[in-house]
Design an enzyme around this catalytic site. Structure first.
Site, PDB file in Angstrom:
ATOM      1  N   LYS A 116       0.874  -1.194   0.000  1.00 11.37           N
ATOM      2  CA  LYS A 116       0.000   0.000   0.000  1.00 11.37           C
ATOM      3  C   LYS A 116       0.903   1.233   0.000  1.00 11.37           C
ATOM      4  O   LYS A 116       1.998   1.192   0.564  1.00 11.37           O
ATOM      5  CB  LYS A 116      -0.887   0.012   1.256  1.00 11.37           C
ATOM      6  CG  LYS A 116      -1.807  -1.203   1.386  1.00 11.37           C
ATOM      7  CD  LYS A 116      -3.037  -1.095   0.523  1.00 11.37           C
ATOM      8  CE  LYS A 116      -3.898  -2.317   0.662  1.00 11.37           C
ATOM      9  NZ  LYS A 116      -5.079  -2.297  -0.191  1.00 11.37           N
ATOM     10  N   LYS A 147       1.805  -9.270  -1.441  1.00 15.58           N
ATOM     11  CA  LYS A 147       1.116  -9.327  -2.740  1.00 15.58           C
ATOM     12  C   LYS A 147       0.977  -7.935  -3.355  1.00 15.58           C
ATOM     13  O   LYS A 147       0.948  -6.928  -2.639  1.00 15.58           O
ATOM     14  CB  LYS A 147      -0.239 -10.022  -2.633  1.00 15.58           C
ATOM     15  CG  LYS A 147      -1.286  -9.289  -1.872  1.00 15.58           C
ATOM     16  CD  LYS A 147      -2.613 -10.049  -1.809  1.00 15.58           C
ATOM     17  CE  LYS A 147      -3.537  -9.707  -2.948  1.00 15.58           C
ATOM     18  NZ  LYS A 147      -3.962  -8.299  -2.996  1.00 15.58           N
ATOM     19  N   ASP A 180      -1.447  -5.235  -5.131  1.00 12.83           N
ATOM     20  CA  ASP A 180      -2.880  -4.994  -4.952  1.00 12.83           C
ATOM     21  C   ASP A 180      -3.630  -5.398  -6.220  1.00 12.83           C
ATOM     22  O   ASP A 180      -3.038  -5.514  -7.297  1.00 12.83           O
ATOM     23  CB  ASP A 180      -3.166  -3.535  -4.577  1.00 12.83           C
ATOM     24  CG  ASP A 180      -4.150  -3.499  -3.409  1.00 12.83           C
ATOM     25  OD1 ASP A 180      -4.002  -2.684  -2.496  1.00 12.83           O
ATOM     26  OD2 ASP A 180      -5.066  -4.345  -3.390  1.00 12.83           O
ATOM     27  N   GLU A 181      -4.955  -5.555  -6.061  1.00 13.15           N
ATOM     28  CA  GLU A 181      -5.710  -6.148  -7.186  1.00 13.15           C
ATOM     29  C   GLU A 181      -5.715  -5.251  -8.416  1.00 13.15           C
ATOM     30  O   GLU A 181      -5.908  -5.734  -9.534  1.00 13.15           O
ATOM     31  CB  GLU A 181      -7.154  -6.456  -6.756  1.00 13.15           C
ATOM     32  CG  GLU A 181      -8.067  -5.271  -6.558  1.00 13.15           C
ATOM     33  CD  GLU A 181      -7.837  -4.581  -5.231  1.00 13.15           C
ATOM     34  OE1 GLU A 181      -7.090  -5.118  -4.389  1.00 13.15           O
ATOM     35  OE2 GLU A 181      -8.404  -3.501  -5.027  1.00 13.15           O
ATOM     36  N   HIS A 224      -7.469 -13.477  -6.520  1.00 13.27           N
ATOM     37  CA  HIS A 224      -8.172 -12.341  -5.915  1.00 13.27           C
ATOM     38  C   HIS A 224      -9.562 -12.284  -6.553  1.00 13.27           C
ATOM     39  O   HIS A 224      -9.702 -12.557  -7.733  1.00 13.27           O
ATOM     40  CB  HIS A 224      -7.393 -11.040  -6.164  1.00 13.27           C
ATOM     41  CG  HIS A 224      -7.833  -9.908  -5.318  1.00 13.27           C
ATOM     42  ND1 HIS A 224      -9.032  -9.270  -5.499  1.00 13.27           N
ATOM     43  CD2 HIS A 224      -7.260  -9.310  -4.249  1.00 13.27           C
ATOM     44  CE1 HIS A 224      -9.174  -8.317  -4.595  1.00 13.27           C
ATOM     45  NE2 HIS A 224      -8.115  -8.322  -3.810  1.00 13.27           N
ATOM     46  N   LYS A 284     -13.165  -5.256   6.980  1.00  7.91           N
ATOM     47  CA  LYS A 284     -13.965  -4.169   6.382  1.00  7.91           C
ATOM     48  C   LYS A 284     -14.969  -4.650   5.334  1.00  7.91           C
ATOM     49  O   LYS A 284     -15.819  -3.894   4.878  1.00  7.91           O
ATOM     50  CB  LYS A 284     -13.032  -3.147   5.745  1.00  7.91           C
ATOM     51  CG  LYS A 284     -12.407  -3.591   4.432  1.00  7.91           C
ATOM     52  CD  LYS A 284     -11.435  -2.553   3.879  1.00  7.91           C
ATOM     53  CE  LYS A 284     -10.869  -2.984   2.535  1.00  7.91           C
ATOM     54  NZ  LYS A 284      -9.781  -2.132   2.042  1.00  7.91           N
TER      55      LYS A 284
HETATM   56  C1  CAP Z   1      -7.111  -5.271   1.507  1.00  9.69           C
HETATM   57  C2  CAP Z   1      -7.237  -5.259   0.005  1.00  9.69           C
HETATM   58  C3  CAP Z   1      -7.886  -6.471  -0.557  1.00  9.69           C
HETATM   59  C4  CAP Z   1      -9.237  -6.774   0.014  1.00  9.69           C
HETATM   60  C5  CAP Z   1     -10.042  -7.636  -0.917  1.00  9.69           C
HETATM   61  C6  CAP Z   1      -7.990  -4.052  -0.481  1.00  9.69           C
HETATM   62  O1  CAP Z   1      -6.465  -4.092   1.890  1.00  9.69           O
HETATM   63  O2  CAP Z   1      -5.945  -5.193  -0.571  1.00  9.69           O
HETATM   64  O3  CAP Z   1      -7.987  -6.268  -1.963  1.00  9.69           O
HETATM   65  O4  CAP Z   1      -9.015  -7.483   1.160  1.00  9.69           O
HETATM   66  O5  CAP Z   1     -11.213  -8.008  -0.257  1.00  9.69           O
HETATM   67  O6  CAP Z   1      -7.581  -3.584  -1.559  1.00  9.69           O
HETATM   68  O7  CAP Z   1      -8.946  -3.699   0.150  1.00  9.69           O
HETATM   69  P1  CAP Z   1      -6.590  -3.661   3.441  1.00  9.69           P
HETATM   70  P2  CAP Z   1     -11.608  -9.558  -0.114  1.00  9.69           P
HETATM   71  O8  CAP Z   1      -5.941  -4.746   4.247  1.00  9.69           O
HETATM   72  O9  CAP Z   1      -5.859  -2.351   3.545  1.00  9.69           O
HETATM   73  O10 CAP Z   1      -8.041  -3.556   3.719  1.00  9.69           O
HETATM   74  O11 CAP Z   1     -10.407 -10.180   0.526  1.00  9.69           O
HETATM   75  O12 CAP Z   1     -12.847  -9.539   0.736  1.00  9.69           O
HETATM   76  O13 CAP Z   1     -11.849 -10.043  -1.498  1.00  9.69           O
HETATM   77 MG    MG Z   2      -6.615  -4.946  -2.545  1.00  8.50          MG
END
Ligand code: CAP
Ligand code: MG
Length: 407
Positions: free
Chosen positions: A152, A178, A180-181, A268, A308
């Site tokens: 991040k 990882k 991020d998506e 993801h 969250k």
């Molecule tokens: C978490 C995260 C993940 C989410 C995806 C985000 O970051 O990198 O993509 O967890 O949700 O971009 O929000 P934080 P899920 O740890 O800062 O929240 O795992 O429910 O698919």
């Molecule tokens: Mg993410």
């Protein structure tokens, strides 16, 4: 055949048939049996009217509604599909039948697929997970949860800064880091440079810690580019690739699985809530788990119940079950808990997931007042404390600082 001809509540699905469970709600005035028959017809051999071109030999291919039960304002139905309706090893084809036109029929007000069960022969026509839970645990030599982070800010860091954040997380105690998506190969952080630079830092972190570290490199892209990036990872002996399964698509996920060159596939699920969120329309997350597992991902985000994102504990447990339950000898998929997590969540997560989980914290590590390395150590310490059956309080100063910030 007429719609009603596709309903036979005496039918007992054979083990060779594929079965789907739906919640279906018709528009005003539509009879349940007619609606259920229409869904079975449109998702197998029928259409809105009888046909002059039907052949007697086709009758055995018709889907059968074998269960109809009133449920709320609609009904729960189960449909059995003869396996010959589908092409082996072709997930897009299967879903074009059972998750295709039927959502758009004008008589259908809402429709949600809540269950998908492939028969053994059809399921095994796909590769399935190469590693699964045991293979991932073996890669890291651990049978306890892995702790990881997402670099991040999710977008914007230049390549060198991205790699340095990953390094700080690894030396602080993360097993895995990882992308991020929504990071792929933007101008500020091109894919080739990122995998080369981040792997270099990963090797350095492994040397310094004496621990195996993993980098989930996001290869989500147009299919040929995705394969190019997968080859970059394989050529650098980087264990992982990461893919956004919904935006990449099921056919492309099959391509990745076929050409992963032995990479661990981290899935993801960005975008899943567009189809899973409404309890009365779309597709359940357990169905997405089954589709992904059948094709062959090794790890999959399943929600956290405490972070969250929206799923509650029951839903997360259902997602975990779909990843791990017995399924024709197909390897279980490692559940991933991620989203709004910080070290204080670890005790609750351990109760829900046990040892078979990857716990990922993005803001919960990089938001630590003392920086990424301390944040990673706090996360790792929280996990170590919980695995030892100890309190997370007074375990380490980094963890106490995290508790002060998020407690
Ligand atoms: C978490 C995260 C993940 C989410 C995806 C985000 O970051 O990198 O993509 O967890 O949700 O971009 O929000 P934080 P899920 O740890 O800062 O929240 O795992 O429910 O698919
Ligand atoms: Mg993410």
């Amino acid at each position: 055949m007429r719609y009603e001809d596709y309903v036979d509540t005496r039918h007992k699905p054979s083990r060779s048939e594929m079965t789907c469970d739906f919640y279906a709600e018709g528009v005003r005035g539509v009879k349940p049996k007619w609606l259920a028959g229409g869904i079975a017809a449109e998702s197998s051999t029928g259409t809105w009217t009888e046909l002059t071109t039907e052949k007697p030999y086709m009758k055995k291919l018709a889907a059968r509604v074998y269960k109809i039960k009133k449920s709320g304002r609609g009904m729960d139905i189960s449909i059995a599909y003869p396996p010959e309706l589908f092409e082996e090893n072709n997930m897009p084809n299967i879903l074009s039948s059972v998750a295709g036109n039927i959502y758009g029929l004008k008589e259908v007000r809402y429709l949600r697929m809540n269950g998908l069960r492939l028969p053994k022969k059809l399921a095994k026509s796909f590769k399935g997970p190469k590693f699964g839970i045991k293979g991932v645990q073996k890669t890291f030599g651990k049978k306890t949860p892995l702790v990881g982070t997402i670099v991040k800010p999710k977008l914007g860091l230049r390549t060198a800064d991205h790699a340095k954040v990953a390094y700080e997380a690894w030396v602080g105690g993360c097993d895995v880091v990882k992308d991020d998506e929504n990071l792929s190969g933007q101008s500020f952080n091109r894919a080739k440079k990122r995998i080369e630079t981040t792997v270099k830092y990963k090797r350095r972190a492994e040397k310094e810690t004496g621990e195996r570290k993993g980098y989930m490199f996001n290869v989500t892209a147009e299919t040929f580019e995705m394969l190019k990036r997968t080859n970059m990872a394989a050529d650098l002996r980087n264990e992982y690739v990461m893919i956004d399964i919904l935006t990449e698509g099921w056919g492309a996920l099959q391509t990745l699985r076929d050409h992963s060159r032995g990479r661990i596939i981290h899935a993801h699920r960005a975008g899943h809530a567009a189809i899973t969120k409404l309890p009365y329309h779309g597709m359940s997350m357990p169905v997405i788990c089954t589709i992904s597992r059948t094709i062959g991902v090794d790890q999959l985000h399943v929600g956290t119940a405490v972070g969250k994102m929206g799923e509650d504990k029951r839903e997360v447990l259902e997602n975990i079950a779909a990843c791990k339950e017995k399924y024709h000898g197909i390897r279980p998929v490692m559940p991933v808990a991620s989203g709004g997590l910080n070290p204080l969540h670890v005790p609750a997560l351990y109760k829900i997931f046990g040892n078979e989980v990857i716990i990922q914290m993005g803001g919960g590590i990089h938001g630590h007042p003392w920086g990424t390395r301390a944040g990673a150590k706090a996360a790792r310490d929280a996990l170590d404390a919980v695995v030892q059956g100890r309190s997370i309080r007074n375990y380490s100063k980094e963890l106490d600082e995290a508790i002060r910030k998020w407690g």
